[in-house]
Motif scaffolding. Structure first.
Motif, PDB file in Angstrom:
ATOM      1  N   ASN A  69      -9.878   5.745  -9.371  1.00 29.03           N
ATOM      2  CA  ASN A  69      -9.842   4.306  -9.144  1.00 29.03           C
ATOM      3  C   ASN A  69      -9.330   4.012  -7.744  1.00 29.03           C
ATOM      4  N   ASP A  70     -10.249   3.904  -6.809  1.00 29.01           N
ATOM      5  CA  ASP A  70      -9.805   3.774  -5.414  1.00 29.01           C
ATOM      6  C   ASP A  70      -9.178   2.416  -5.132  1.00 29.01           C
ATOM      7  N   ARG A  71      -9.626   1.395  -5.854  1.00 29.59           N
ATOM      8  CA  ARG A  71      -9.073   0.075  -5.576  1.00 29.59           C
ATOM      9  C   ARG A  71      -7.602  -0.002  -5.949  1.00 29.59           C
ATOM     10  N   LEU A  72      -7.261   0.674  -7.029  1.00 25.70           N
ATOM     11  CA  LEU A  72      -5.860   0.713  -7.444  1.00 25.70           C
ATOM     12  C   LEU A  72      -5.027   1.533  -6.464  1.00 25.70           C
ATOM     13  N   LEU A  73      -5.518   2.709  -6.120  1.00 26.87           N
ATOM     14  CA  LEU A  73      -4.744   3.625  -5.291  1.00 26.87           C
ATOM     15  C   LEU A  73      -4.591   3.120  -3.866  1.00 26.87           C
ATOM     16  N   ARG A  74      -5.607   2.434  -3.375  1.00 31.74           N
ATOM     17  CA  ARG A  74      -5.547   1.916  -2.016  1.00 31.74           C
ATOM     18  C   ARG A  74      -4.393   0.941  -1.817  1.00 31.74           C
ATOM     19  N   ARG A  75      -4.009   0.320  -2.899  1.00 35.45           N
ATOM     20  CA  ARG A  75      -2.889  -0.618  -2.823  1.00 35.45           C
ATOM     21  C   ARG A  75      -1.581   0.107  -2.495  1.00 35.45           C
ATOM     22  N   PHE A  76      -1.556   1.416  -2.752  1.00 39.35           N
ATOM     23  CA  PHE A  76      -0.336   2.172  -2.515  1.00 39.35           C
ATOM     24  C   PHE A  76      -0.452   3.102  -1.317  1.00 39.35           C
ATOM     25  N   THR A  77      -1.425   2.845  -0.476  1.00 36.93           N
ATOM     26  CA  THR A  77      -1.505   3.564   0.794  1.00 36.93           C
ATOM     27  C   THR A  77      -1.595   2.519   1.900  1.00 36.93           C
ATOM     28  N   ASN A  78      -1.073   2.841   3.061  1.00 34.96           N
ATOM     29  CA  ASN A  78      -1.193   1.877   4.156  1.00 34.96           C
ATOM     30  C   ASN A  78      -2.513   2.100   4.876  1.00 34.96           C
ATOM     31  N   GLU A  79      -2.783   1.335   5.904  1.00 35.89           N
ATOM     32  CA  GLU A  79      -4.123   1.427   6.490  1.00 35.89           C
ATOM     33  C   GLU A  79      -4.356   2.725   7.244  1.00 35.89           C
ATOM     34  N   ARG A  80      -3.300   3.468   7.463  1.00 32.03           N
ATOM     35  CA  ARG A  80      -3.454   4.817   8.034  1.00 32.03           C
ATOM     36  C   ARG A  80      -3.797   5.835   6.962  1.00 32.03           C
ATOM     37  N   GLY A  81      -3.718   5.417   5.709  1.00 39.12           N
ATOM     38  CA  GLY A  81      -3.984   6.344   4.616  1.00 39.12           C
ATOM     39  C   GLY A  81      -2.733   7.019   4.076  1.00 39.12           C
ATOM     40  N   LYS A  82      -1.565   6.634   4.600  1.00 43.36           N
ATOM     41  CA  LYS A  82      -0.319   7.236   4.128  1.00 43.36           C
ATOM     42  C   LYS A  82       0.133   6.618   2.808  1.00 43.36           C
ATOM     43  N   ILE A  83       0.838   7.406   2.019  1.00 40.74           N
ATOM     44  CA  ILE A  83       1.360   6.906   0.754  1.00 40.74           C
ATOM     45  C   ILE A  83       2.555   5.991   1.032  1.00 40.74           C
ATOM     46  N   VAL A  84       2.547   4.812   0.440  1.00 43.40           N
ATOM     47  CA  VAL A  84       3.632   3.851   0.665  1.00 43.40           C
ATOM     48  C   VAL A  84       4.874   4.316  -0.097  1.00 43.40           C
ATOM     49  N   PRO A  85       6.030   4.410   0.573  1.00 46.72           N
ATOM     50  CA  PRO A  85       7.244   4.844  -0.120  1.00 46.72           C
ATOM     51  C   PRO A  85       7.649   3.855  -1.205  1.00 46.72           C
ATOM     52  N   ARG A  86       8.373   4.343  -2.187  1.00 46.63           N
ATOM     53  CA  ARG A  86       8.637   3.472  -3.323  1.00 46.63           C
ATOM     54  C   ARG A  86       9.676   2.403  -3.027  1.00 46.63           C
ATOM     55  N   ARG A  87      10.438   2.596  -1.984  1.00 47.87           N
ATOM     56  CA  ARG A  87      11.368   1.528  -1.629  1.00 47.87           C
ATOM     57  C   ARG A  87      10.603   0.284  -1.173  1.00 47.87           C
ATOM     58  N   ILE A  88       9.384   0.456  -0.744  1.00 52.41           N
ATOM     59  CA  ILE A  88       8.576  -0.686  -0.340  1.00 52.41           C
ATOM     60  C   ILE A  88       7.664  -1.164  -1.463  1.00 52.41           C
ATOM     61  N   SER A  89       7.012  -0.227  -2.148  1.00 52.54           N
ATOM     62  CA  SER A  89       6.073  -0.640  -3.195  1.00 52.54           C
ATOM     63  C   SER A  89       6.790  -1.040  -4.482  1.00 52.54           C
ATOM     64  N   GLY A  90       8.018  -0.565  -4.677  1.00 56.05           N
ATOM     65  CA  GLY A  90       8.767  -0.921  -5.873  1.00 56.05           C
ATOM     66  C   GLY A  90       8.419  -0.076  -7.089  1.00 56.05           C
ATOM     67  N   THR A  91       7.625   0.950  -6.889  1.00 60.26           N
ATOM     68  CA  THR A  91       7.255   1.834  -7.999  1.00 60.26           C
ATOM     69  C   THR A  91       8.472   2.641  -8.458  1.00 60.26           C
ATOM     70  N   CYS A  92       8.607   2.878  -9.757  1.00 59.91           N
ATOM     71  CA  CYS A  92       9.742   3.656 -10.252  1.00 59.91           C
ATOM     72  C   CYS A  92       9.505   5.137  -9.964  1.00 59.91           C
ATOM     73  N   ALA A  93      10.574   5.926 -10.075  1.00 60.84           N
ATOM     74  CA  ALA A  93      10.494   7.335  -9.688  1.00 60.84           C
ATOM     75  C   ALA A  93       9.445   8.083 -10.497  1.00 60.84           C
ATOM     76  N   PHE A  94       9.441   7.839 -11.788  1.00 64.27           N
ATOM     77  CA  PHE A  94       8.484   8.503 -12.679  1.00 64.27           C
ATOM     78  C   PHE A  94       7.046   8.250 -12.236  1.00 64.27           C
ATOM     79  N   HIS A  95       6.739   6.976 -12.010  1.00 66.09           N
ATOM     80  CA  HIS A  95       5.369   6.642 -11.667  1.00 66.09           C
ATOM     81  C   HIS A  95       5.019   6.997 -10.227  1.00 66.09           C
ATOM     82  N   GLN A  96       5.998   7.006  -9.364  1.00 66.68           N
ATOM     83  CA  GLN A  96       5.720   7.400  -7.980  1.00 66.68           C
ATOM     84  C   GLN A  96       5.292   8.866  -7.930  1.00 66.68           C
ATOM     85  N   ARG A  97       5.920   9.693  -8.754  1.00 60.20           N
ATOM     86  CA  ARG A  97       5.529  11.113  -8.799  1.00 60.20           C
ATOM     87  C   ARG A  97       4.091  11.239  -9.265  1.00 60.20           C
TER      88      ARG A  97
END
Lengths: 176, 77
Positions: free
Chosen positions: B26-54
């Motif tokens: 699901n690229d539309r979902l995952l793209r929300r958690f990457t920045n425009e460089r393609g890097k994974i957004v850290p959870r301190r910014i996205s607010g994802t919990c540790a379990f789900h960030q892994r």
């Protein structure tokens, strides 16, 4: 026996019949090794995020099946030897296989009647500049009104506020 | 200030939607958690919990292998 999930990409320069044959070759290989196929999902031609073997598009297919691990080595050998298979990935299927497929369909195509969250965040992703312009001015008066401690009685207002906020947040993460 | 506090307390969207296996196709979902460089957004910014960030990290890496997400965005290459 374990439930596995294999996704592979075919080179795009072929007709439907060829795709059918190439996909069938994989499903035959699985079932010939006493594997049980639960689901065959043709995702179809899709743009690749980066070129693979000079192709910019690929034909995606996904299988969900029960099999012994010996099938995996066979599959891997097969994918490596045959030309048209440009990429593959096999993982252990977690949770409900049907649920996963559903999730994929839900938001890779246009969301219809799905959880409000999906719909809410959609404009922020697709038209970032427009949302930015809209959300900034609307946000500040709302916050001001709150600091004057206006009693928030109707629930509609509260949800509206939350919405603009989440939009503003997602645009912010984009900027970073 | 109140606004700042509230922004920090973002809840993990996977916990909210009760998604435990993150769909890597699901690229539309995952793209929300990457920045425009393609890097994974850290959870301190996205607010994802540790379990789900892994789980998310794993899903993004799988998606990259299948050319669903870019390793690096074309614009910056």
């Amino acid at each position: 026996m374990r439930t596995y999930e294999t996704t592979f990409i075919l080179g795009p320069q072929a007709d439907e019949a060829t795709f059918d044959r190439q996909v069938k070759a994989v499903s035959d290989l699985i079932s010939n090794h006493r594997g049980i196929i639960h689901k065959e999902e043709r995702i179809g031609i899709r743009r690749l995020a980066y070129p693979i073997k000079k192709y910019t598009q690929g034909y995606y297919t996904r299988f969900i099946y029960d099999a012994d691990n010996s099938v995996l080595t066979e599959l891997e050998r097969f994918f490596k030897l045959e030309e048209p298979y440009i990429r593959y990935l096999t993982v252990v299927c977690e949770g409900n296989p049907d649920g996963m497929a559903e999730d994929f369909h839900r938001s890779s195509r246009r969301p219809q009647a799905v959880p409000n969250r999906e719909v809410k965040e959609k404009p922020a992703v697709e038209e970032t500049p427009a949302v930015e312009e809209q959300s900034r001015p609307t946000e500040s008066p709302e916050v001001n009104a709150e600091s004057v401690t206006e009693p928030r009685s109707d629930p509609e207002e509260a949800t509206e506020e939350k919405q603009t906020e989440s939009e503003a947040d997602s645009t912010e993460t984009k900027e970073l | 200030m109140a606004e700042f506090d509230r922004r920090r307390k973002r809840v993990c969207r996977f916990c909210e939607d009760k998604i435990d296996t993150i769909p890597y196709l699901n690229d539309r979902l995952l793209r929300r958690f990457t920045n425009e460089r393609g890097k994974i957004v850290p959870r301190r910014i996205s607010g994802t919990c540790a379990f789900h960030q892994r789980r998310l990290t794993n899903a993004i890496k799988r998606a990259r292998h299948l050319a669903i997400l870019p390793f690096a965005s074309e614009v910056y290459r």
